[in-house]
Design a protein around this motif. Sequence first.
Motif, PDB file in Angstrom:
ATOM      1  N   LEU A 138       0.824  -1.206   0.000  1.00  0.00           N
ATOM      2  CA  LEU A 138       0.000   0.000   0.000  1.00  0.00           C
ATOM      3  C   LEU A 138       0.860   1.258   0.000  1.00  0.00           C
ATOM      4  O   LEU A 138       0.680   2.153  -0.832  1.00  0.00           O
ATOM      5  CB  LEU A 138      -0.923  -0.013   1.217  1.00  0.00           C
ATOM      6  CG  LEU A 138      -1.755   1.250   1.469  1.00  0.00           C
ATOM      7  CD1 LEU A 138      -2.712   1.482   0.311  1.00  0.00           C
ATOM      8  CD2 LEU A 138      -2.511   1.126   2.781  1.00  0.00           C
ATOM      9  N   PHE A 139       1.831   1.329   0.895  1.00  0.00           N
ATOM     10  CA  PHE A 139       2.655   2.526   1.012  1.00  0.00           C
ATOM     11  C   PHE A 139       3.627   2.669  -0.156  1.00  0.00           C
ATOM     12  O   PHE A 139       3.895   3.789  -0.615  1.00  0.00           O
ATOM     13  CB  PHE A 139       3.399   2.527   2.345  1.00  0.00           C
ATOM     14  CG  PHE A 139       2.550   2.984   3.492  1.00  0.00           C
ATOM     15  CD1 PHE A 139       2.464   4.323   3.821  1.00  0.00           C
ATOM     16  CD2 PHE A 139       1.807   2.083   4.232  1.00  0.00           C
ATOM     17  CE1 PHE A 139       1.663   4.761   4.865  1.00  0.00           C
ATOM     18  CE2 PHE A 139       1.004   2.503   5.277  1.00  0.00           C
ATOM     19  CZ  PHE A 139       0.932   3.842   5.603  1.00  0.00           C
ATOM     20  N   ILE A 140       4.143   1.554  -0.643  1.00  0.00           N
ATOM     21  CA  ILE A 140       5.074   1.629  -1.774  1.00  0.00           C
ATOM     22  C   ILE A 140       4.386   2.187  -3.011  1.00  0.00           C
ATOM     23  O   ILE A 140       4.885   3.120  -3.658  1.00  0.00           O
ATOM     24  CB  ILE A 140       5.692   0.249  -2.060  1.00  0.00           C
ATOM     25  CG1 ILE A 140       6.684  -0.128  -0.955  1.00  0.00           C
ATOM     26  CG2 ILE A 140       6.392   0.243  -3.421  1.00  0.00           C
ATOM     27  CD1 ILE A 140       7.195  -1.553  -1.045  1.00  0.00           C
ATOM     28  N   MET A 187      -9.970   9.580 -12.910  1.00  0.00           N
ATOM     29  CA  MET A 187      -9.747   8.774 -11.720  1.00  0.00           C
ATOM     30  C   MET A 187      -8.340   9.036 -11.184  1.00  0.00           C
ATOM     31  O   MET A 187      -7.376   9.036 -11.945  1.00  0.00           O
ATOM     32  CB  MET A 187      -9.903   7.284 -12.055  1.00  0.00           C
ATOM     33  CG  MET A 187      -9.903   6.371 -10.831  1.00  0.00           C
ATOM     34  SD  MET A 187      -9.892   4.594 -11.291  1.00  0.00           S
ATOM     35  CE  MET A 187     -11.264   4.504 -12.441  1.00  0.00           C
ATOM     36  N   SER A 188      -8.230   9.255  -9.889  1.00  0.00           N
ATOM     37  CA  SER A 188      -6.914   9.421  -9.289  1.00  0.00           C
ATOM     38  C   SER A 188      -6.223   8.062  -9.187  1.00  0.00           C
ATOM     39  O   SER A 188      -6.887   7.016  -9.179  1.00  0.00           O
ATOM     40  CB  SER A 188      -7.034  10.039  -7.896  1.00  0.00           C
ATOM     41  OG  SER A 188      -7.675   9.129  -7.007  1.00  0.00           O
ATOM     42  N   TYR A 189      -4.894   8.090  -9.096  1.00  0.00           N
ATOM     43  CA  TYR A 189      -4.180   6.817  -9.057  1.00  0.00           C
ATOM     44  C   TYR A 189      -4.523   6.014  -7.805  1.00  0.00           C
ATOM     45  O   TYR A 189      -4.623   4.789  -7.862  1.00  0.00           O
ATOM     46  CB  TYR A 189      -2.667   7.029  -9.142  1.00  0.00           C
ATOM     47  CG  TYR A 189      -1.910   5.724  -9.133  1.00  0.00           C
ATOM     48  CD1 TYR A 189      -2.022   4.841 -10.206  1.00  0.00           C
ATOM     49  CD2 TYR A 189      -1.147   5.331  -8.036  1.00  0.00           C
ATOM     50  CE1 TYR A 189      -1.367   3.613 -10.198  1.00  0.00           C
ATOM     51  CE2 TYR A 189      -0.482   4.109  -8.021  1.00  0.00           C
ATOM     52  CZ  TYR A 189      -0.597   3.255  -9.102  1.00  0.00           C
ATOM     53  OH  TYR A 189       0.041   2.041  -9.088  1.00  0.00           O
ATOM     54  N   VAL A 190      -4.700   6.676  -6.674  1.00  0.00           N
ATOM     55  CA  VAL A 190      -5.005   5.933  -5.448  1.00  0.00           C
ATOM     56  C   VAL A 190      -6.351   5.221  -5.580  1.00  0.00           C
ATOM     57  O   VAL A 190      -6.518   4.084  -5.118  1.00  0.00           O
ATOM     58  CB  VAL A 190      -4.977   6.854  -4.208  1.00  0.00           C
ATOM     59  CG1 VAL A 190      -6.079   7.906  -4.247  1.00  0.00           C
ATOM     60  CG2 VAL A 190      -5.085   6.029  -2.929  1.00  0.00           C
ATOM     61  N   ALA A 230      -9.530  -0.304   5.692  1.00  0.00           N
ATOM     62  CA  ALA A 230      -9.494   0.854   6.585  1.00  0.00           C
ATOM     63  C   ALA A 230      -8.254   1.708   6.321  1.00  0.00           C
ATOM     64  O   ALA A 230      -8.328   2.946   6.275  1.00  0.00           O
ATOM     65  CB  ALA A 230      -9.520   0.390   8.035  1.00  0.00           C
ATOM     66  N   LEU A 231      -7.116   1.069   6.117  1.00  0.00           N
ATOM     67  CA  LEU A 231      -5.886   1.807   5.821  1.00  0.00           C
ATOM     68  C   LEU A 231      -5.980   2.497   4.464  1.00  0.00           C
ATOM     69  O   LEU A 231      -5.411   3.584   4.276  1.00  0.00           O
ATOM     70  CB  LEU A 231      -4.692   0.848   5.833  1.00  0.00           C
ATOM     71  CG  LEU A 231      -4.283   0.312   7.205  1.00  0.00           C
ATOM     72  CD1 LEU A 231      -3.190  -0.751   7.060  1.00  0.00           C
ATOM     73  CD2 LEU A 231      -3.786   1.448   8.097  1.00  0.00           C
ATOM     74  N   ALA A 232      -6.683   1.874   3.525  1.00  0.00           N
ATOM     75  CA  ALA A 232      -6.843   2.483   2.201  1.00  0.00           C
ATOM     76  C   ALA A 232      -7.535   3.838   2.303  1.00  0.00           C
ATOM     77  O   ALA A 232      -7.134   4.808   1.652  1.00  0.00           O
ATOM     78  CB  ALA A 232      -7.631   1.545   1.292  1.00  0.00           C
ATOM     79  N   PHE A 233      -8.575   3.914   3.128  1.00  0.00           N
ATOM     80  CA  PHE A 233      -9.259   5.194   3.305  1.00  0.00           C
ATOM     81  C   PHE A 233      -8.351   6.200   4.005  1.00  0.00           C
ATOM     82  O   PHE A 233      -8.418   7.399   3.732  1.00  0.00           O
ATOM     83  CB  PHE A 233     -10.550   5.000   4.099  1.00  0.00           C
ATOM     84  CG  PHE A 233     -11.664   4.404   3.291  1.00  0.00           C
ATOM     85  CD1 PHE A 233     -12.408   5.190   2.420  1.00  0.00           C
ATOM     86  CD2 PHE A 233     -11.965   3.058   3.380  1.00  0.00           C
ATOM     87  CE1 PHE A 233     -13.432   4.652   1.659  1.00  0.00           C
ATOM     88  CE2 PHE A 233     -12.990   2.506   2.624  1.00  0.00           C
ATOM     89  CZ  PHE A 233     -13.728   3.296   1.766  1.00  0.00           C
ATOM     90  N   GLY A 249      -6.180   8.035   1.447  1.00  0.00           N
ATOM     91  CA  GLY A 249      -6.808   8.861   0.428  1.00  0.00           C
ATOM     92  C   GLY A 249      -7.784   8.194  -0.508  1.00  0.00           C
ATOM     93  O   GLY A 249      -8.361   8.853  -1.384  1.00  0.00           O
ATOM     94  N   PHE A 250      -8.023   6.896  -0.373  1.00  0.00           N
ATOM     95  CA  PHE A 250      -8.982   6.219  -1.251  1.00  0.00           C
ATOM     96  C   PHE A 250     -10.398   6.695  -0.939  1.00  0.00           C
ATOM     97  O   PHE A 250     -10.771   6.875   0.224  1.00  0.00           O
ATOM     98  CB  PHE A 250      -8.890   4.707  -1.031  1.00  0.00           C
ATOM     99  CG  PHE A 250      -9.931   3.926  -1.785  1.00  0.00           C
ATOM    100  CD1 PHE A 250      -9.867   3.811  -3.165  1.00  0.00           C
ATOM    101  CD2 PHE A 250     -10.977   3.301  -1.115  1.00  0.00           C
ATOM    102  CE1 PHE A 250     -10.819   3.087  -3.863  1.00  0.00           C
ATOM    103  CE2 PHE A 250     -11.935   2.574  -1.797  1.00  0.00           C
ATOM    104  CZ  PHE A 250     -11.857   2.465  -3.189  1.00  0.00           C
ATOM    105  N   ARG A 251     -11.188   6.907  -1.982  1.00  0.00           N
ATOM    106  CA  ARG A 251     -12.566   7.348  -1.819  1.00  0.00           C
ATOM    107  C   ARG A 251     -13.499   6.566  -2.733  1.00  0.00           C
ATOM    108  O   ARG A 251     -13.110   6.139  -3.816  1.00  0.00           O
ATOM    109  CB  ARG A 251     -12.695   8.849  -2.123  1.00  0.00           C
ATOM    110  CG  ARG A 251     -11.925   9.745  -1.151  1.00  0.00           C
ATOM    111  CD  ARG A 251     -12.477   9.650   0.259  1.00  0.00           C
ATOM    112  NE  ARG A 251     -11.767  10.512   1.200  1.00  0.00           N
ATOM    113  CZ  ARG A 251     -10.748  10.109   1.967  1.00  0.00           C
ATOM    114  NH1 ARG A 251     -10.319   8.850   1.892  1.00  0.00           N
ATOM    115  NH2 ARG A 251     -10.154  10.947   2.794  1.00  0.00           N
ATOM    116  N   VAL A 252     -14.734   6.389  -2.282  1.00  0.00           N
ATOM    117  CA  VAL A 252     -15.772   5.702  -3.047  1.00  0.00           C
ATOM    118  C   VAL A 252     -16.563   6.738  -3.829  1.00  0.00           C
ATOM    119  O   VAL A 252     -16.961   7.771  -3.284  1.00  0.00           O
ATOM    120  CB  VAL A 252     -16.701   4.916  -2.106  1.00  0.00           C
ATOM    121  CG1 VAL A 252     -17.907   4.383  -2.865  1.00  0.00           C
ATOM    122  CG2 VAL A 252     -15.943   3.776  -1.449  1.00  0.00           C
TER     123      VAL A 252
END
Length: 271
Positions: A45-47, A66-69, A135-138, A141-144
């Motif tokens: 995730l962090f890489i 779409m953003s990359y994240v 949870a870490l994805a959000f 910066g990840f968004r639905v």
Amino acid sequence: MTVMRVPGGAALGAASWVVARRGIRRTLRTPQIIVMGLVQSVAFLFIFRYVFGGAIGTGGIGRAGMSYVDYMIPGLLTVSGLFAGMSAAVAVADDLISGYLDRLKSLPMPRLAVIAGQVLADAVRVTLILAVSAALAFAVGFRVHAGWGSALAGFGLCVLFGFAFVWMFVALGLLTANPQAAQGVGFLALPLSFVSSAYVPVDTMPGWLRGFAENQPVTVMMDTVRALTQGEAAEALLGHGSGHYVTRALAWTAGIIAVSAAVAVTRLRRT
């Protein structure tokens, strides 16, 4: 509907749950299994979010809005479920050589329960790892962008896909019958994760590789989760609506479970 039961023995559901509880307790007593799965997921995730994301998140992804994240996280969650199931091969191979499976087979219980319980226990572990990863994805910066109902459906498909690959790894563990060999065979999942749309669109790949990458099951599931979480932006990038990808993803998942379960049960009967 009849319940599978060995004469004078336990029903399939009850026997599977007893075996599953043993597997869950073993996981809780060996927290390194969960920790290592989480560390691997967090590292990827962090890489790809902070190290490679700035360079990769260009081209077609950006043009589709779409953003990359938002592009990368559905792929990462799918891969996390895949990798989390790898330890199932080692666990079942260890149970086989230790004689544990032989002891279970001597009991008045369905043979299927011997491995169904192990699969259920590993599915619980995969679900936990996926929940923490989501949870870490959000947090990064990840968004639905397609509604929470479809997003939850996407998460459920990730869990189901992880469950399917647990069956595959259990079958591989029984076939190898050796923990070290099972661990090595499990890493064959790496090509499926990287030769996919996990981190870059498949149209950036050479033509001879693109055909495989575009149609293999991991890519199909990743694109399904993207369509369910990103809505119109994902449809613009992928070229199809979510219904198209959900159908393909469920077909692949059912096929993996059916084949892997058949191989696992056949192998168990011959041991």
